[in-house]
Design a protein around this motif. Structure first.
Motif, short mmCIF file in Angstrom:
data_model
loop_
_atom_site.label_atom_id
_atom_site.label_comp_id
_atom_site.label_asym_id
_atom_site.label_seq_id
_atom_site.Cartn_x
_atom_site.Cartn_y
_atom_site.Cartn_z
N ASN A 31 0.77 -1.24 0.00
CA ASN A 31 0.00 0.00 0.00
C ASN A 31 0.80 1.30 0.00
O ASN A 31 0.23 2.37 -0.19
CB ASN A 31 -0.96 0.00 1.20
N TYR A 32 2.09 1.21 0.24
CA TYR A 32 2.89 2.43 0.32
C TYR A 32 4.15 2.32 -0.53
O TYR A 32 4.71 1.24 -0.71
CB TYR A 32 3.31 2.70 1.77
N SER A 52 7.87 2.45 -6.03
CA SER A 52 6.43 2.60 -5.86
C SER A 52 5.81 1.30 -5.39
O SER A 52 6.41 0.23 -5.48
CB SER A 52 5.80 3.04 -7.18
N SER A 53 4.56 1.40 -4.92
CA SER A 53 3.85 0.21 -4.45
C SER A 53 3.10 -0.49 -5.58
O SER A 53 2.80 -1.67 -5.50
CB SER A 53 2.86 0.57 -3.35
N GLN A 54 2.78 0.24 -6.64
CA GLN A 54 1.90 -0.29 -7.67
C GLN A 54 2.65 -0.94 -8.82
O GLN A 54 2.54 -2.12 -9.06
CB GLN A 54 0.99 0.82 -8.17
N GLY A 99 5.60 5.65 2.71
CA GLY A 99 4.72 6.80 2.60
C GLY A 99 4.14 6.94 1.22
O GLY A 99 4.13 5.99 0.43
N GLU A 100 3.65 8.14 0.91
CA GLU A 100 3.05 8.41 -0.39
C GLU A 100 4.16 8.66 -1.42
O GLU A 100 5.15 9.33 -1.13
CB GLU A 100 2.15 9.63 -0.30
N LEU A 101 3.94 8.14 -2.60
CA LEU A 101 4.98 8.20 -3.62
C LEU A 101 5.40 9.64 -3.92
O LEU A 101 6.60 9.94 -4.01
CB LEU A 101 4.47 7.54 -4.91
N ASP A 102 4.43 10.56 -4.04
CA ASP A 102 4.81 11.93 -4.41
C ASP A 102 5.62 12.61 -3.32
O ASP A 102 6.54 13.39 -3.61
CB ASP A 102 3.57 12.75 -4.76
N MET A 103 5.31 12.29 -2.06
CA MET A 103 6.08 12.89 -0.96
C MET A 103 7.49 12.33 -0.91
O MET A 103 8.46 13.06 -0.71
CB MET A 103 5.38 12.63 0.37
N HIS A 118 5.16 8.31 6.34
CA HIS A 118 4.27 7.92 7.44
C HIS A 118 5.03 7.11 8.49
O HIS A 118 4.73 7.22 9.69
CB HIS A 118 3.13 7.08 6.89
#
Length: 130
Positions: A31-32, A52-54, A99-103, A118
């Motif tokens: 997820n992160y 990335s997570s995806q 955390g979030e990819l963009d951050m 996070h």
């Protein structure tokens, strides 16, 4: 409890290589985005690489490009940082973070605060010295 646990640090000679591992829960892995950061003595923490997570896209700071490789191991629930041709200036405590990819990607090669992710690991020391 969310945990990220780094391992693999140590002392290596210039030109040598190391593999760092970040053990995470499967939930975090799915997820992160996961990033590797480092903090050298007397300097601010900076982003080194992100995956990335995806689609497992990878991103690198200029200092890591061509020498470091980030990869996920779904069998072991780890994110690894393969470091080659290490230099004395790579000496630092290395942290993984989720955390979030963009951050995470926004902090590649720049000073990073703990707000960038996070979750953070406790760090592993890498020393490059002859």
């Amino acid at each position: 409890q969310v945990q990220l646990v780094e391992s693999g640090g140590g002392l290596v000679r210039p030109g040598g290589q190391l593999k760092l591992s970040c053990k995470v829960s499967r939930f975090i892995l799915d997820n992160y985005a996961i990033g590797w950061f480092r903090q050298a003595p007397g300097k601010e923490r900076e982003g080194i690489s992100v995956i990335s997570s995806q689609d497992v896209s990878t991103y690198y700071a200029d200092s890591a490009m061509g020498r470091f490789t980030i990869a996920r191991d779904y069998n072991r629930n780890t994110v690894e940082l393969h470091m080659h041709n290490l230099k004395p200036e790579d000496t630092a405590v290395y942290y993984c973070a989720a955390g979030e990819l963009d951050m995470l990607t926004a902090n590649l090669g720049t000073a990073t605060s703990e707000d960038a992710a996070h979750y953070w690991g406790q760090g592993t020391q890498v020393t490059v010295s002859s």
